[in-house]
Every structure is written in C-alpha cells, then in structure tokens.
Design a protein around this motif. Sequence first.
Motif, PDB file in Angstrom:
ATOM      1  N   PRO A   1      30.490  26.146  69.046  1.00 49.59           N
ATOM      2  CA  PRO A   1      29.768  26.792  70.165  1.00 49.59           C
ATOM      3  C   PRO A   1      31.424  26.117  70.780  1.00 49.59           C
ATOM      4  N   ARG A   2      31.576  26.330  72.334  1.00 52.85           N
ATOM      5  CA  ARG A   2      32.718  26.394  73.103  1.00 52.85           C
ATOM      6  C   ARG A   2      32.659  25.074  72.995  1.00 52.85           C
ATOM      7  N   ASP A   3      34.363  24.934  72.874  1.00 47.27           N
ATOM      8  CA  ASP A   3      35.225  23.803  73.150  1.00 47.27           C
ATOM      9  C   ASP A   3      34.699  22.967  74.026  1.00 47.27           C
ATOM     10  N   ASP A   4      34.885  23.638  75.384  1.00 50.43           N
ATOM     11  CA  ASP A   4      34.716  22.775  76.307  1.00 50.43           C
ATOM     12  C   ASP A   4      32.240  22.487  76.362  1.00 50.43           C
TER      13      ASP A   4
ATOM     14  N   GLY B   1      24.760  31.903  75.315  1.00 47.94           N
ATOM     15  CA  GLY B   1      24.204  31.252  74.833  1.00 47.94           C
ATOM     16  C   GLY B   1      24.528  30.890  73.831  1.00 47.94           C
ATOM     17  N   GLU B   2      25.691  30.700  73.810  1.00 42.75           N
ATOM     18  CA  GLU B   2      27.236  29.791  72.902  1.00 42.75           C
ATOM     19  C   GLU B   2      27.359  28.343  72.865  1.00 42.75           C
ATOM     20  N   GLY B   3      27.225  27.802  73.848  1.00 43.48           N
ATOM     21  CA  GLY B   3      27.196  26.561  74.257  1.00 43.48           C
ATOM     22  C   GLY B   3      25.854  25.254  73.975  1.00 43.48           C
ATOM     23  N   SER B   4      24.789  25.199  75.271  1.00 42.56           N
ATOM     24  CA  SER B   4      24.376  24.221  75.829  1.00 42.56           C
ATOM     25  C   SER B   4      23.096  24.843  74.516  1.00 42.56           C
ATOM     26  N   MET B   5      22.782  26.389  74.917  1.00 49.28           N
ATOM     27  CA  MET B   5      21.711  26.765  74.449  1.00 49.28           C
ATOM     28  C   MET B   5      21.559  26.249  72.859  1.00 49.28           C
TER      29      MET B   5
END
Length: 184
Positions: free
Chosen positions: A7-10, A36-40
Amino acid sequence: MDKILIPRDDIKCHMAILESYARNCTNLLELGCANGEGSMFAFWRGMSANPLAQNWISIDRSDRIYPLLRPPLYLWKMVVGNIHDYATMEKIRLMLEGQINPLFDLIFVDTVHEAKYTKMELDIWKSLASSKCTWLFHDTWMHGEYNPMIDVIKEFAQNSNRIWEYVELSRECNGLSALVPLKI
C-alpha cells in the motif's frame, strides 16, 4: 491479492480502519480510487468477508487500476466519470435503481483534497447517502498540516438535514476523518 499488496505510504496506517468499515456496510461508494494500490485493497478484504455486502462502486476520471489489483468480487464495479458532476451521480443512481437498499451506507472520499471540491462532493453525493451512512475522508491532515476541507465537512454536518458528527480518526498518513451518524 494479499501477496501483491504494497500500500501507498500515505494510506497504509488506515488500512485496518477502512477494512473494518467495509466489513460492516451494505453499499460502499469509493470516490477516487486512483490505480488501486491504496484503499481498494482494504475495501476488498472487508467486503469479501461481509455477507451483507451488495454493492461496491469505485469512481475515478479514468480506469487506471493495475490489472493485478482489480477486485475479483461480483459486487465491485468501476465507473469512469467526473466525481464533481451530477451526471455521474445520476448514472450511479440508475445502477442502484430497483435494489432493496439503493443508498450507500459508506462513502469514502479521496479526491482533490481542497475545500471547494469537498463541498461539491458532499453536495452531489449526499442524495445517495443513507441515513446511517458514514463518510470517510482521507488527507484531512496533509503532511501533518490542517486541511481547510475539514471546515467544509464540519459545516456540512451542522447544516445537513441528516444528523452527522465530525470525528477525527487520525492525523497520521495525511489524516483520516469521518462523518458518523449520530445515534438518536
């Protein structure tokens, strides 16, 4: 899908919170899903473990989701559209028409992060929010600094026909805040 997630650091410190909310909702609207690399991923885990899940709709201006990150759930739909346009909201309303629960009980906002856009998003999407809807907002504390979008969210809660309360969930990872329904 678990094996490929970085996941993204943020947003990574919010993943457990997002997953928890997805485990307890029927209809999820994700405004701004990027690639798609975060909350998804958190939503995928939560919705796949949720026997009551009916709909999960992600909206962004283009479909940039990495093929390996596309949720393999029948209830997930990607909609390409302008989040700040009523025509996109009407498209979503038509998708839900005739369903038992045609409103969202979880709306996640991770878009432009400016007060004027947050106001537009609240004004446009409130008609598809159920009375039990929780709104989650990412990036309310950009790089540790107060984001004026918080003022817009608080004002919306105070002026809305529905009764929501503003809650700051975290200042880490650019912040996560919520509008939660007040218990009456």
